[in-house]
Design a protein around this motif. Sequence first.
Motif, mmCIF file in Angstrom:
data_model
loop_
_atom_site.group_PDB
_atom_site.id
_atom_site.type_symbol
_atom_site.label_atom_id
_atom_site.label_comp_id
_atom_site.label_asym_id
_atom_site.label_seq_id
_atom_site.Cartn_x
_atom_site.Cartn_y
_atom_site.Cartn_z
ATOM 1 N N TYR A 31 -6.401 32.080 -18.820
ATOM 2 C CA TYR A 31 -5.441 33.175 -18.923
ATOM 3 C C TYR A 31 -5.963 34.261 -19.849
ATOM 4 O O TYR A 31 -5.841 35.457 -19.568
ATOM 5 N N LEU A 32 -6.566 33.848 -20.949
ATOM 6 C CA LEU A 32 -7.144 34.808 -21.884
ATOM 7 C C LEU A 32 -8.185 35.675 -21.192
ATOM 8 O O LEU A 32 -8.209 36.906 -21.334
ATOM 9 N N GLU A 33 -9.034 35.037 -20.408
ATOM 10 C CA GLU A 33 -10.072 35.770 -19.683
ATOM 11 C C GLU A 33 -9.464 36.710 -18.645
ATOM 12 O O GLU A 33 -9.924 37.845 -18.466
ATOM 13 N N ALA A 34 -8.401 36.261 -17.976
ATOM 14 C CA ALA A 34 -7.749 37.089 -16.961
ATOM 15 C C ALA A 34 -7.105 38.322 -17.584
ATOM 16 O O ALA A 34 -7.232 39.438 -17.058
ATOM 17 N N VAL A 35 -6.400 38.143 -18.704
ATOM 18 C CA VAL A 35 -5.767 39.275 -19.385
ATOM 19 C C VAL A 35 -6.816 40.250 -19.893
ATOM 20 O O VAL A 35 -6.685 41.474 -19.741
ATOM 21 N N LEU A 36 -7.872 39.714 -20.484
ATOM 22 C CA LEU A 36 -8.947 40.567 -20.983
ATOM 23 C C LEU A 36 -9.543 41.399 -19.849
ATOM 24 O O LEU A 36 -9.769 42.610 -19.998
ATOM 25 N N GLY A 37 -9.763 40.766 -18.706
ATOM 26 C CA GLY A 37 -10.326 41.493 -17.571
ATOM 27 C C GLY A 37 -9.411 42.598 -17.085
ATOM 28 O O GLY A 37 -9.873 43.714 -16.789
ATOM 29 N N GLN A 38 -8.112 42.325 -17.000
ATOM 30 C CA GLN A 38 -7.149 43.350 -16.573
ATOM 31 C C GLN A 38 -7.149 44.538 -17.519
ATOM 32 O O GLN A 38 -7.156 45.696 -17.083
ATOM 33 N N LEU A 39 -7.114 44.239 -18.801
ATOM 34 C CA LEU A 39 -7.039 45.310 -19.788
ATOM 35 C C LEU A 39 -8.340 46.112 -19.853
ATOM 36 O O LEU A 39 -8.316 47.333 -20.048
ATOM 37 N N GLU A 40 -9.460 45.450 -19.688
ATOM 38 C CA GLU A 40 -10.746 46.170 -19.683
ATOM 39 C C GLU A 40 -10.819 47.143 -18.506
ATOM 40 O O GLU A 40 -11.355 48.245 -18.647
ATOM 41 N N ARG A 41 -10.264 46.740 -17.364
ATOM 42 C CA ARG A 41 -10.267 47.642 -16.207
ATOM 43 C C ARG A 41 -9.280 48.792 -16.393
ATOM 44 O O ARG A 41 -9.555 49.928 -16.000
ATOM 45 N N ALA A 42 -8.118 48.494 -16.975
ATOM 46 C CA ALA A 42 -7.084 49.518 -17.130
ATOM 47 C C ALA A 42 -7.364 50.475 -18.278
ATOM 48 O O ALA A 42 -7.028 51.661 -18.203
ATOM 49 N N PHE A 43 -7.987 49.962 -19.344
ATOM 50 C CA PHE A 43 -8.256 50.775 -20.541
ATOM 51 C C PHE A 43 -9.729 50.626 -20.921
ATOM 52 O O PHE A 43 -10.066 49.996 -21.929
ATOM 53 N N PRO A 44 -10.621 51.200 -20.126
ATOM 54 C CA PRO A 44 -12.065 50.955 -20.310
ATOM 55 C C PRO A 44 -12.623 51.443 -21.644
ATOM 56 O O PRO A 44 -13.655 50.950 -22.083
ATOM 57 N N ALA A 45 -11.950 52.385 -22.290
ATOM 58 C CA ALA A 45 -12.452 52.903 -23.563
ATOM 59 C C ALA A 45 -11.945 52.095 -24.761
ATOM 60 O O ALA A 45 -12.290 52.407 -25.905
ATOM 61 N N SER A 46 -11.162 51.068 -24.503
ATOM 62 C CA SER A 46 -10.550 50.305 -25.592
ATOM 63 C C SER A 46 -11.498 49.241 -26.140
ATOM 64 O O SER A 46 -12.493 48.885 -25.512
ATOM 65 N N GLN A 47 -11.148 48.751 -27.333
ATOM 66 C CA GLN A 47 -11.878 47.657 -27.965
ATOM 67 C C GLN A 47 -10.963 46.433 -27.996
ATOM 68 O O GLN A 47 -9.759 46.555 -28.230
ATOM 69 N N PHE A 48 -11.530 45.245 -27.779
ATOM 70 C CA PHE A 48 -10.717 44.041 -27.676
ATOM 71 C C PHE A 48 -11.212 42.953 -28.633
ATOM 72 O O PHE A 48 -12.410 42.779 -28.824
ATOM 73 N N HIS A 49 -10.246 42.252 -29.227
ATOM 74 C CA HIS A 49 -10.524 41.090 -30.062
ATOM 75 C C HIS A 49 -9.711 39.934 -29.495
ATOM 76 O O HIS A 49 -8.593 40.126 -29.017
ATOM 77 N N THR A 50 -10.238 38.729 -29.543
ATOM 78 C CA THR A 50 -9.513 37.571 -29.032
ATOM 79 C C THR A 50 -9.377 36.495 -30.101
ATOM 80 O O THR A 50 -10.182 36.407 -31.023
ATOM 81 N N ALA A 51 -8.319 35.690 -29.951
ATOM 82 C CA ALA A 51 -8.075 34.572 -30.860
ATOM 83 C C ALA A 51 -7.404 33.465 -30.059
ATOM 84 O O ALA A 51 -6.860 33.710 -28.981
ATOM 85 N N ARG A 52 -7.446 32.235 -30.604
ATOM 86 C CA ARG A 52 -6.915 31.079 -29.875
ATOM 87 C C ARG A 52 -5.707 30.445 -30.556
ATOM 88 O O ARG A 52 -5.117 29.532 -30.003
ATOM 89 N N ASN A 53 -5.366 30.899 -31.745
ATOM 90 C CA ASN A 53 -4.207 30.343 -32.448
ATOM 91 C C ASN A 53 -3.691 31.369 -33.443
ATOM 92 O O ASN A 53 -4.317 32.413 -33.661
ATOM 93 N N LEU A 54 -2.542 31.085 -34.041
ATOM 94 C CA LEU A 54 -1.924 32.065 -34.936
ATOM 95 C C LEU A 54 -2.749 32.278 -36.201
ATOM 96 O O LEU A 54 -2.912 33.415 -36.655
#
Length: 213
Positions: A12-35
């Motif tokens: 799911y994390l990978e799917a969301v990241l892919g959607q957002l990268e396509r929709a907002f190509p100039a954005s920067q993304f950070h990921t995490a797995r827990n609070l």
Amino acid sequence: MRIVIADDHPLYLEAVLGQLERAFPASQFHTARNLDDTLALLERETVDLVMLDYSMPGMNGVDGIPAAITAAKGTPVVVMSGVADDDAVRACIAAGAKGFLPKTLESRVFIHAISLVEAGGTYVPAEFVAQPSKAAVTCGPSLDPSQFTVREMEVLTLIVAGASNKEIARRLDLQEVTIKLHLTRIFQKLGVKNRSHAAVTAVRGGLVPEGTA
């Protein structure tokens, strides 16, 4: 836009990241797995949006939201969840979340919701607007289709479907300048400033079905 996506499910994390990268190509993304990792990341980074999985380790449901909001220092926080019941939605918004995104949302609506939150709004799924007996979460009043002309409703439906001005003009056999005039009147009637906000408001207000294509 700088976005934190926190979810303990890799697919799911990978799917969301892919959607957002396509929709907002100039954005920067950070990921995490827990609070805990999310809070540590927010201590190091300045971001524009935080997306939290409702059920990931450390969240304990709604209890983790205030900690994330504090660490985010004013940055909007939204919750993603595979279980979208009205009590959970109500609790998350009451805790300060600026959006509740069921993991069943269609891609188009998901992106509209992110755009709405980024623009300063709050997103709650359309199905929860239609539950007046549980109105602790308020998504805005129902909208009256009679306020809009037939042509405006056609344009609005195509906006929700994700069509560009050029595509709308072609499908309705109109000039793009005419579409822009319709959009101006639609925005005024909805009280919004952009297409994304108009689309989400139309769905939430019951003007256009969420599954419109």
